[in-house]
Design a protein around this motif. Structure first.
Motif, PDB file in Angstrom:
ATOM      1  N   UNK A  61      24.902  12.274  46.949  1.00  0.00           N
ATOM      2  CA  UNK A  61      26.456  12.540  47.241  1.00  0.00           C
ATOM      3  C   UNK A  61      26.875  11.981  45.963  1.00  0.00           C
ATOM      4  N   UNK A  62      27.230  12.643  45.295  1.00  0.00           N
ATOM      5  CA  UNK A  62      27.713  12.799  44.394  1.00  0.00           C
ATOM      6  C   UNK A  62      29.563  13.400  44.165  1.00  0.00           C
ATOM      7  N   UNK A  63      30.484  13.047  44.323  1.00  0.00           N
ATOM      8  CA  UNK A  63      30.204  10.893  44.022  1.00  0.00           C
ATOM      9  C   UNK A  63      30.257  10.440  45.268  1.00  0.00           C
ATOM     10  N   UNK A  64      29.379   9.197  45.128  1.00  0.00           N
ATOM     11  CA  UNK A  64      29.233   8.116  46.648  1.00  0.00           C
ATOM     12  C   UNK A  64      30.372   6.977  47.012  1.00  0.00           C
ATOM     13  N   UNK A  65      30.814   7.541  45.025  1.00  0.00           N
ATOM     14  CA  UNK A  65      32.342   6.391  46.005  1.00  0.00           C
ATOM     15  C   UNK A  65      33.727   7.023  45.326  1.00  0.00           C
ATOM     16  N   UNK A  66      33.939   7.161  46.464  1.00  0.00           N
ATOM     17  CA  UNK A  66      35.689   8.081  46.210  1.00  0.00           C
ATOM     18  C   UNK A  66      37.067   7.196  46.803  1.00  0.00           C
ATOM     19  N   UNK A  67      37.867   6.778  45.971  1.00  0.00           N
ATOM     20  CA  UNK A  67      39.323   6.076  46.182  1.00  0.00           C
ATOM     21  C   UNK A  67      40.644   6.734  46.432  1.00  0.00           C
ATOM     22  N   UNK A  68      40.995   6.404  47.071  1.00  0.00           N
ATOM     23  CA  UNK A  68      42.376   6.672  47.861  1.00  0.00           C
ATOM     24  C   UNK A  68      43.116   6.297  48.126  1.00  0.00           C
ATOM     25  N   UNK A  69      44.409   6.530  47.844  1.00  0.00           N
ATOM     26  CA  UNK A  69      45.563   5.962  48.791  1.00  0.00           C
ATOM     27  C   UNK A  69      45.851   5.808  50.080  1.00  0.00           C
ATOM     28  N   UNK A  70      46.183   4.399  50.806  1.00  0.00           N
ATOM     29  CA  UNK A  70      46.502   4.990  52.278  1.00  0.00           C
ATOM     30  C   UNK A  70      47.903   5.788  52.590  1.00  0.00           C
ATOM     31  N   UNK A  71      47.548   6.772  53.032  1.00  0.00           N
ATOM     32  CA  UNK A  71      48.815   7.215  53.793  1.00  0.00           C
ATOM     33  C   UNK A  71      48.450   8.864  53.168  1.00  0.00           C
ATOM     34  N   UNK A  72      47.154   8.960  52.122  1.00  0.00           N
ATOM     35  CA  UNK A  72      47.228  10.721  51.411  1.00  0.00           C
ATOM     36  C   UNK A  72      46.406  11.233  52.814  1.00  0.00           C
ATOM     37  N   UNK A  73      46.057  12.527  52.902  1.00  0.00           N
ATOM     38  CA  UNK A  73      45.512  13.589  53.293  1.00  0.00           C
ATOM     39  C   UNK A  73      44.455  14.031  52.092  1.00  0.00           C
ATOM     40  N   UNK A  74      42.742  14.223  52.456  1.00  0.00           N
ATOM     41  CA  UNK A  74      42.642  14.599  51.868  1.00  0.00           C
ATOM     42  C   UNK A  74      41.284  15.500  52.126  1.00  0.00           C
ATOM     43  N   UNK A  75      41.325  16.707  51.711  1.00  0.00           N
ATOM     44  CA  UNK A  75      40.364  17.530  51.891  1.00  0.00           C
ATOM     45  C   UNK A  75      39.176  17.508  50.776  1.00  0.00           C
ATOM     46  N   UNK A  76      38.275  17.321  51.894  1.00  0.00           N
ATOM     47  CA  UNK A  76      36.660  17.276  50.676  1.00  0.00           C
ATOM     48  C   UNK A  76      35.525  18.659  50.680  1.00  0.00           C
ATOM     49  N   UNK A  77      35.578  18.981  49.950  1.00  0.00           N
ATOM     50  CA  UNK A  77      35.226  20.071  49.668  1.00  0.00           C
ATOM     51  C   UNK A  77      33.611  20.048  49.127  1.00  0.00           C
ATOM     52  N   UNK A  78      32.956  20.545  50.429  1.00  0.00           N
ATOM     53  CA  UNK A  78      31.395  19.232  50.753  1.00  0.00           C
ATOM     54  C   UNK A  78      30.654  20.579  50.162  1.00  0.00           C
ATOM     55  N   UNK A  79      29.581  21.158  49.204  1.00  0.00           N
ATOM     56  CA  UNK A  79      29.201  22.121  49.148  1.00  0.00           C
ATOM     57  C   UNK A  79      27.129  21.101  49.062  1.00  0.00           C
ATOM     58  N   UNK A  80      26.394  21.536  49.228  1.00  0.00           N
ATOM     59  CA  UNK A  80      25.160  21.545  49.824  1.00  0.00           C
ATOM     60  C   UNK A  80      24.061  22.703  48.887  1.00  0.00           C
ATOM     61  N   UNK A  81      24.763  21.839  47.612  1.00  0.00           N
ATOM     62  CA  UNK A  81      23.452  22.320  46.298  1.00  0.00           C
ATOM     63  C   UNK A  81      21.882  22.198  46.270  1.00  0.00           C
ATOM     64  N   UNK A 154      30.608   6.027  49.312  1.00  0.00           N
ATOM     65  CA  UNK A 154      31.983   5.100  50.366  1.00  0.00           C
ATOM     66  C   UNK A 154      32.987   5.444  49.978  1.00  0.00           C
ATOM     67  N   UNK A 155      34.833   5.615  50.824  1.00  0.00           N
ATOM     68  CA  UNK A 155      36.029   5.613  50.469  1.00  0.00           C
ATOM     69  C   UNK A 155      36.919   4.080  50.450  1.00  0.00           C
ATOM     70  N   UNK A 156      37.126   4.195  49.819  1.00  0.00           N
ATOM     71  CA  UNK A 156      38.013   3.222  49.143  1.00  0.00           C
ATOM     72  C   UNK A 156      39.325   3.681  49.007  1.00  0.00           C
ATOM     73  N   UNK A 157      40.152   2.680  50.436  1.00  0.00           N
ATOM     74  CA  UNK A 157      41.420   2.947  50.673  1.00  0.00           C
ATOM     75  C   UNK A 157      42.595   2.201  50.450  1.00  0.00           C
ATOM     76  N   UNK A 158      42.978   2.433  49.168  1.00  0.00           N
ATOM     77  CA  UNK A 158      44.140   1.125  48.699  1.00  0.00           C
ATOM     78  C   UNK A 158      45.259   1.566  49.022  1.00  0.00           C
ATOM     79  N   UNK A 159      46.040   0.530  49.457  1.00  0.00           N
ATOM     80  CA  UNK A 159      47.039  -0.127  50.134  1.00  0.00           C
ATOM     81  C   UNK A 159      48.476   0.501  49.114  1.00  0.00           C
ATOM     82  N   UNK A 160      49.367   1.302  49.657  1.00  0.00           N
ATOM     83  CA  UNK A 160      50.251   1.462  48.799  1.00  0.00           C
ATOM     84  C   UNK A 160      51.158   1.224  47.980  1.00  0.00           C
ATOM     85  N   UNK A 161      51.375   0.650  46.516  1.00  0.00           N
ATOM     86  CA  UNK A 161      52.378   0.157  45.736  1.00  0.00           C
ATOM     87  C   UNK A 161      53.559   0.553  46.617  1.00  0.00           C
ATOM     88  N   UNK A 162      54.447  -0.587  45.963  1.00  0.00           N
ATOM     89  CA  UNK A 162      55.499  -0.207  46.607  1.00  0.00           C
ATOM     90  C   UNK A 162      56.790  -0.244  45.190  1.00  0.00           C
TER      91      UNK A 162
END
Length: 162
Positions: A61-81, A154-162
């Motif tokens: 997969x490219x990218x193979x490592x993704x970082x998001x924030x807890x609480x986010x809603x992500x659209x993964x647009x996936x292409x099979x090349x 893997x998706x690394x889900x970070x806790x929200x910053x206050x």
């Protein structure tokens, strides 16, 4: 020999657990394999941002490592090349291993889960996912042999910053 027996026993136990989980969940209607641990299906009206993911026949997969924030809603647009069918399935490591084993036993299995998309060569698909907990959520291609060839990330889900 004993090592093979242990491995076979372990795989049989995983299959039994997966079958029980599969039978108790509403597999055709949505994912019920540990959503609480990885988040929940997202609302397309609340997408925070889009992450484009490419799947290739080099079993990566490219990218193979993704970082998001807890609480986010992500659209993964996936292409099979690539030139063979691939998929992206979000889950815990244990769920992905168990489901990959099911796919080896039933390679014709189709998915109707919110946490997975199967994409034919040259096509696109998407997953909309809401990440509710900090930590790590894995993803993999569960087409027979692809996970074993290293097609995971893997998706690394970070806790929200206050």
């Amino acid at each position: 020999m004993q090592r093979n027996l242990i491995r076979s026993t372990f795989l049989a136990a995983l299959m039994a657990m997966a079958a029980i989980a599969h039978a108790s969940g509403d597999h055709a209607g949505g994912h019920d394999h540990g959503d609480a641990a990885i988040g929940e299906p997202g609302d397309a009206a609340r997408i925070t941002h889009t992450v484009r993911v490419d799947m290739a026949d080099i079993m990566r997969f490219t990218p193979a490592h993704i970082t998001v924030q807890r609480g986010e809603t992500i659209r993964f647009e996936v292409l099979n090349s690539g030139h063979v069918r691939h998929e992206m399935t979000l889950g815990t490591a244990a769920d992905l291993v168990a489901h990959a084993e099911q796919m080896r036993q039933h390679p014709e299995m189709e998915h109707a889960d919110a946490n997975a998309v199967t994409v034919d060569p040259g096509q696109r698909g998407e997953i909309v996912w809401h990440f509710t907990r900090a930590g790590s959520v894995e993803f993999a291609c569960l087409q027979p042999g692809h996970l074993e060839a290293g097609m995971r990330g893997a998706v690394r889900v970070r806790g929200r910053q206050s």
